[in-house]
Design an enzyme around this catalytic site. Structure first.
Site, short mmCIF file in Angstrom:
data_model
loop_
_atom_site.label_atom_id
_atom_site.label_comp_id
_atom_site.label_asym_id
_atom_site.label_seq_id
_atom_site.Cartn_x
_atom_site.Cartn_y
_atom_site.Cartn_z
CG HIS A 180 -1.90 0.99 1.39
ND1 HIS A 180 -1.63 2.28 1.76
CD2 HIS A 180 -3.25 0.93 1.21
CE1 HIS A 180 -2.76 2.97 1.80
NE2 HIS A 180 -3.76 2.17 1.47
CG ASP B 159 1.05 -2.07 6.34
OD1 ASP B 159 0.16 -2.08 7.22
OD2 ASP B 159 0.89 -1.53 5.23
CD GLN C 202 -6.42 -4.49 4.34
OE1 GLN C 202 -7.31 -5.25 4.72
NE2 GLN C 202 -6.66 -3.27 3.90
CE LYS D 10 -6.92 0.00 6.27
NZ LYS D 10 -7.74 0.26 5.08
CB CYS E 93 -3.65 3.16 -1.65
SG CYS E 93 -4.90 4.40 -1.33
N1 PLP Z 1 -1.44 -0.64 4.74
C1 PLP Z 1 -2.35 -1.41 4.13
C2 PLP Z 1 -1.97 -2.78 3.68
C3 PLP Z 1 -3.64 -0.92 3.91
O1 PLP Z 1 -4.54 -1.68 3.29
C4 PLP Z 1 -3.96 0.39 4.34
C5 PLP Z 1 -5.30 0.94 4.09
O2 PLP Z 1 -6.02 0.50 3.23
C6 PLP Z 1 -2.97 1.12 5.01
C7 PLP Z 1 -1.73 0.59 5.19
C8 PLP Z 1 -3.26 2.50 5.52
O3 PLP Z 1 -4.22 2.47 6.53
P1 PLP Z 1 -4.84 3.84 7.09
O4 PLP Z 1 -5.34 4.61 5.91
O5 PLP Z 1 -5.92 3.38 8.00
O6 PLP Z 1 -3.75 4.55 7.81
#
Ligand code: PLP
Length: 404
Positions: free
Chosen positions: A121, A198, A201, A224, A362
């Site tokens: 992401h 990270d 998910q 999430k 993203c």
């Molecule tokens: N990392 C992953 C794999 C994601 O799917 C997302 C959001 O979709 C993020 C990071 C960023 O999360 P946030 O926008 O809640 O900070």
């Protein structure tokens, strides 16, 4: 898993949109909130609201104690060694920026390397890219195989004496792939290289034990995992967090302030400048209790059944192309139908009451790598049903007829 009982906990799910029952399959973007989480936030604002850590009066002490109790709950949820390793942030993005900025300043210099992957992401890509550009370091990007699994041989070949960090996603938000993070961490540690995971998910679908995984950092967002937006977590091993400089300056992160210098607070407060989202953290606490009540193993098993069912049913649609077919997958499907643009599919099935996400999710480097403009992504949570999967499949079939 009593799905009817579970669904009754989520008020938003029982509504009609366009005169049809809402089928919410955009859980990878954000999950819905159970009544227990909403009630915890309301209770906080109706009874306990106050700024924390700084007051001696009743409400401030009560709010502070509730905030620190939530930190203890998060520690237990991911099995961190100590609460000083749990830093509350706005979410995964802020956690990742914190590490990129602070770790970068402390450990990364010109000529060094950071490794990430093509399935990241933007939140786990752009901070490293920009930090490397600022510091004269190189960002190396491991690829994937046709099933959408990380190319482990390529990644192994990238580990060397110049590598300062490996930053990888636990679960891909586009492909659904669950990366073999434990194996990768063990490998990187053989070279003395720390690893950031990270978990945006990961944490809502899988049991997470950061000590067993042995990751050096783990990041996630409350929204999430059935908690409100604006509250998230950074886990970091104490030895790194101790050495890293503060990310933001202000109240709470200081010990003493003089005209010409400042000394900083102990962990975790050194990284929590300013008034935090206490109400959000109350919701996060309630969400963890809710998840514990269901059991992460039960959630993973049920969602896996949904994923298998959806994959099988969608496979019957002509011209469908899946992106991400790993055997180790979380509960989402990304696909395209023939040459139909994903936005068109998304718009049509929206009118049938079905919420999916379309676009690049993203993950523009991944879209370029796959040479596609985007995908349609249906992502499932434990409150979704097999009937909803049937509705998705029927709607996709109709959209295909209308658009081909
Ligand atoms: N990392 C992953 C794999 C994601 O799917 C997302 C959001 O979709 C993020 C990071 C960023 O999360 P946030 O926008 O809640 O900070």
């Amino acid at each position: 898993m009593d799905i009817n009982k579970i669904r009754a906990d989520f008020p938003i799910l029982s509504q009609q949109i366009y005169n049809r029952p809402l089928v919410y399959l955009d859980n990878a973007a954000s999950t819905q909130k159970p009544r227990q989480v909403i009630d915890a936030i309301v209770k906080y604002y109706e009874h306990d609201n106050c700024n924390i850590h700084r007051g001696v009066h009743y409400l401030s002490v009560k709010a502070t104690e509730a905030y620190e109790e939530a930190r203890r709950e998060v520690r237990q949820f991911i099995n961190a060694k100590s609460t000083c390793e749990i830093i509350f942030t706005k979410g995964a993005t802020e956690s990742l920026n914190l590490v990129a900025s602070s770790f970068g300043k402390q450990y990364v210099k010109a000529g060094d390397e950071v490794i990430t992957s093509i399935m990241e992401h933007h939140s786990n890509f752009v901070p490293w890219q920009q930090m490397c550009l600022e510091r004269g370091a190189t960002l190396r990007v491991a690829g994937i195989n046709p099933q959408g699994e990380l190319d482990l041989d390529e990644l192994k070949g990238m580990l060397n004496g110049k590598t300062r960090l490996v930053a990888l996603t636990h679960v891909s938000n586009v492909l659904g792939t669950i990366n073999p993070v434990k194996e990768i961490i063990a490998l990187a540690h053989l070279h003395g290289i720390p690893v950031l995971i990270d978990g945006a998910q990961g944490v809502s679908h899988l049991p997470v034990d950061v000590q067993e995984m042995d990751c050096d950092f783990y990041c996630f967002s409350g929204h999430k995992m059935y908690a409100p937006m604006g509250a998230g977590v950074l886990y970091g091993k104490e030895k790194f967090l101790e050495e890293m400089p503060p990310y933001q300056m202000g109240g709470e992160m200081i010990k003493d302030v003089y005209l010409d210098h400042t000394t900083f607070n102990e962990l975790p407060f050194k990284f929590e400048a300013g008034t935090p989202n206490v109400g959000g953290v109350m919701g996060l606490h309630a969400a963890i209790l809710y998840l514990n009540g269901l059991g992460m193993e039960n959630i993973a098993a049920y969602e896996d059944q949904l994923l298998k069912y959806a994959t099988e049913k969608l496979s019957a649609i002509n011209d469908i192309r899946f992106f991400g077919t790993s055997r180790h997958k979380a509960s989402l499907v990304s696909f395209l139908i023939g040459n139909i643009h994903p936005y068109d599919t998304g718009m049509i099935i929206d009118k049938m009451g079905i919420a999916v996400r379309t676009g690049h999710h993203c993950a523009m480097p991944l879209m370029d790598y796959l040479k596609i403009p985007g995908t349609v992504r249906a992502s499932f949570a434990f409150y979704n049903t097999f009937e909803e999967v049937d509705q998705l499949v029927a709607a996709i079939g109709k959209a295909r007829e209308m658009l081909s």
